[in-house]
Design a protein around this motif. Structure first.
Motif, PDB file in Angstrom:
ATOM      1  N   LYS A 151     -11.901   0.233  -6.194  1.00  0.00           N
ATOM      2  CA  LYS A 151     -10.628  -0.384  -5.900  1.00  0.00           C
ATOM      3  C   LYS A 151      -9.667   0.206  -6.684  1.00  0.00           C
ATOM      4  O   LYS A 151      -9.677   0.254  -7.963  1.00  0.00           O
ATOM      5  CB  LYS A 151     -10.773  -1.728  -5.858  1.00  0.00           C
ATOM      6  CG  LYS A 151     -11.749  -2.214  -4.828  1.00  0.00           C
ATOM      7  CD  LYS A 151     -11.975  -3.718  -5.041  1.00  0.00           C
ATOM      8  CE  LYS A 151     -13.040  -4.189  -4.104  1.00  0.00           C
ATOM      9  NZ  LYS A 151     -13.274  -5.866  -4.601  1.00  0.00           N
ATOM     10  N   GLN A 156       1.208   7.161   0.879  1.00  0.00           N
ATOM     11  CA  GLN A 156       0.118   6.081   0.959  1.00  0.00           C
ATOM     12  C   GLN A 156      -1.025   6.675   0.471  1.00  0.00           C
ATOM     13  O   GLN A 156      -1.473   7.909   0.624  1.00  0.00           O
ATOM     14  CB  GLN A 156      -0.070   5.596   2.457  1.00  0.00           C
ATOM     15  CG  GLN A 156       1.186   4.962   3.146  1.00  0.00           C
ATOM     16  CD  GLN A 156       0.859   4.729   4.409  1.00  0.00           C
ATOM     17  OE1 GLN A 156       0.120   5.313   5.293  1.00  0.00           O
ATOM     18  NE2 GLN A 156       1.581   3.328   4.869  1.00  0.00           N
ATOM     19  N   TYR A 166      -9.512   4.584   2.102  1.00  0.00           N
ATOM     20  CA  TYR A 166      -9.621   3.162   2.425  1.00  0.00           C
ATOM     21  C   TYR A 166     -11.117   2.727   2.596  1.00  0.00           C
ATOM     22  O   TYR A 166     -12.081   3.432   3.188  1.00  0.00           O
ATOM     23  CB  TYR A 166      -8.849   2.581   3.733  1.00  0.00           C
ATOM     24  CG  TYR A 166      -7.304   2.537   3.402  1.00  0.00           C
ATOM     25  CD1 TYR A 166      -6.554   3.674   3.728  1.00  0.00           C
ATOM     26  CD2 TYR A 166      -6.781   1.516   2.775  1.00  0.00           C
ATOM     27  CE1 TYR A 166      -5.365   4.070   3.558  1.00  0.00           C
ATOM     28  CE2 TYR A 166      -5.324   1.680   2.613  1.00  0.00           C
ATOM     29  CZ  TYR A 166      -4.528   2.773   3.072  1.00  0.00           C
ATOM     30  OH  TYR A 166      -3.172   2.784   2.661  1.00  0.00           O
ATOM     31  N   THR A 167     -11.323   1.471   2.188  1.00  0.00           N
ATOM     32  CA  THR A 167     -12.675   1.019   2.619  1.00  0.00           C
ATOM     33  C   THR A 167     -12.723   0.789   4.046  1.00  0.00           C
ATOM     34  O   THR A 167     -11.750   0.552   4.653  1.00  0.00           O
ATOM     35  CB  THR A 167     -13.331  -0.038   1.868  1.00  0.00           C
ATOM     36  OG1 THR A 167     -12.221  -1.222   2.383  1.00  0.00           O
ATOM     37  CG2 THR A 167     -13.185   0.086   0.371  1.00  0.00           C
ATOM     38  N   GLU A 168     -13.952   0.860   4.846  1.00  0.00           N
ATOM     39  CA  GLU A 168     -13.896   0.599   5.960  1.00  0.00           C
ATOM     40  C   GLU A 168     -13.855  -0.811   6.354  1.00  0.00           C
ATOM     41  O   GLU A 168     -13.242  -1.019   7.750  1.00  0.00           O
ATOM     42  CB  GLU A 168     -15.548   1.211   6.583  1.00  0.00           C
ATOM     43  CG  GLU A 168     -15.629   2.820   6.746  1.00  0.00           C
ATOM     44  CD  GLU A 168     -17.062   3.237   6.972  1.00  0.00           C
ATOM     45  OE1 GLU A 168     -17.602   2.393   7.525  1.00  0.00           O
ATOM     46  OE2 GLU A 168     -17.118   4.434   6.803  1.00  0.00           O
ATOM     47  N   THR A 223     -11.980  -2.951   4.772  1.00  0.00           N
ATOM     48  CA  THR A 223     -10.605  -3.730   4.614  1.00  0.00           C
ATOM     49  C   THR A 223      -9.566  -2.288   4.363  1.00  0.00           C
ATOM     50  O   THR A 223      -9.938  -1.178   4.591  1.00  0.00           O
ATOM     51  CB  THR A 223     -10.465  -4.123   3.210  1.00  0.00           C
ATOM     52  OG1 THR A 223     -10.881  -3.434   2.081  1.00  0.00           O
ATOM     53  CG2 THR A 223     -11.612  -5.472   3.149  1.00  0.00           C
ATOM     54  N   SER A 224      -8.277  -2.832   4.169  1.00  0.00           N
ATOM     55  CA  SER A 224      -7.401  -1.752   3.916  1.00  0.00           C
ATOM     56  C   SER A 224      -6.980  -1.648   2.463  1.00  0.00           C
ATOM     57  O   SER A 224      -5.981  -1.180   2.117  1.00  0.00           O
ATOM     58  CB  SER A 224      -6.069  -1.998   4.580  1.00  0.00           C
ATOM     59  OG  SER A 224      -5.612  -3.179   4.107  1.00  0.00           O
ATOM     60  N   THR A 225      -7.992  -2.122   1.560  1.00  0.00           N
ATOM     61  CA  THR A 225      -8.217  -1.677   0.177  1.00  0.00           C
ATOM     62  C   THR A 225      -7.967  -0.348  -0.218  1.00  0.00           C
ATOM     63  O   THR A 225      -9.024   0.172   0.028  1.00  0.00           O
ATOM     64  CB  THR A 225      -9.328  -2.393  -0.428  1.00  0.00           C
ATOM     65  OG1 THR A 225      -9.180  -3.840  -0.122  1.00  0.00           O
ATOM     66  CG2 THR A 225      -8.819  -2.444  -2.187  1.00  0.00           C
ATOM     67  N   PRO A 226      -6.845   0.119  -0.847  1.00  0.00           N
ATOM     68  CA  PRO A 226      -6.909   1.441  -1.346  1.00  0.00           C
ATOM     69  C   PRO A 226      -8.020   1.773  -2.402  1.00  0.00           C
ATOM     70  O   PRO A 226      -8.159   0.814  -3.159  1.00  0.00           O
ATOM     71  CB  PRO A 226      -5.272   1.473  -2.095  1.00  0.00           C
ATOM     72  CG  PRO A 226      -4.789   0.437  -1.689  1.00  0.00           C
ATOM     73  CD  PRO A 226      -5.688  -0.550  -1.130  1.00  0.00           C
ATOM     74  N   ASN A 285       0.936  -1.228  -0.054  1.00  0.00           N
ATOM     75  CA  ASN A 285       0.083   0.084   0.001  1.00  0.00           C
ATOM     76  C   ASN A 285       0.869   1.047   0.134  1.00  0.00           C
ATOM     77  O   ASN A 285       0.336   2.367   0.183  1.00  0.00           O
ATOM     78  CB  ASN A 285      -0.967  -0.094   1.324  1.00  0.00           C
ATOM     79  CG  ASN A 285      -1.984  -1.012   1.040  1.00  0.00           C
ATOM     80  OD1 ASN A 285      -2.305  -1.192  -0.029  1.00  0.00           O
ATOM     81  ND2 ASN A 285      -2.573  -1.458   2.321  1.00  0.00           N
TER      82      ASN A 285
END
Length: 156
Positions: A76, A28, A32-34, A36-39, A14
């Motif tokens: 995403k 960075q 992020y989604t709440e 997951t840590s998906t950018p 990330n």
């Protein structure tokens, strides 16, 4: 500032490492989604005017009106956000074309229905996490610049 400083960017997980001359920094993604840590990143379409047969009143069945559409899509990020690959990102042109196809399908009574249909259309792309759709009818009221609705739908 020296003109011969080169900039190199590398991506790992990330973080993006930016090397410019002798300066190093880690960058960075902000959103992020709440869950997951998906950018994620935001796709915007502003003031897309589409001729539409829309409305509940008799006089609205006999004519086409301009519908102004604004989209804010959370998507995403590609695995490598520096890949510079068209196939890895959500295409706003494709979404706009699909909206135009929807307009050709026939009369819709409510802007609310239209907003929901467009949000679902946007969520057809698995990379889109959330779609906010604003629908406006600039010709609906003579004493108002525009009227409309806004809906937000999020992938479950």
């Amino acid at each position: 500032m020296s003109a011969n400083l080169s900039t190199e960017r590398t991506y790992s997980g990330n973080e993006i490492q930016v090397v410019s001359g002798k300066q190093h920094s880690l960058v960075q993604p902000v959103n992020y989604t709440e869950e997951t840590s998906t950018p994620i990143y935001k796709i915007l379409v502003r003031d897309l005017d589409v001729a539409w047969n829309i409305g509940v009143f008799d006089h609205e069945y006999d004519r086409v009106q301009i519908v102004r559409i604004n989209l804010e899509l959370m998507a995403k990020e590609p695995e490598d956000p520096l890949c510079d690959d068209y196939e890895q990102v959500v295409c706003y042109a494709t979404i706009s074309e699909r909206i135009a196809e929807l307009a050709r399908e026939g009369h819709i009574q409510l802007v609310e229905t239209l907003g929901h249909r467009i949000a679902l259309l946007c969520l057809d792309d698995e990379r889109v996490i959330e779609a906010t759709v604003r629908i406006e009818k600039p010709e609906a009221l003579k004493n108002a610049h525009t009227v409309g609705i806004e809906v937000t739908r999020r992938r479950a």
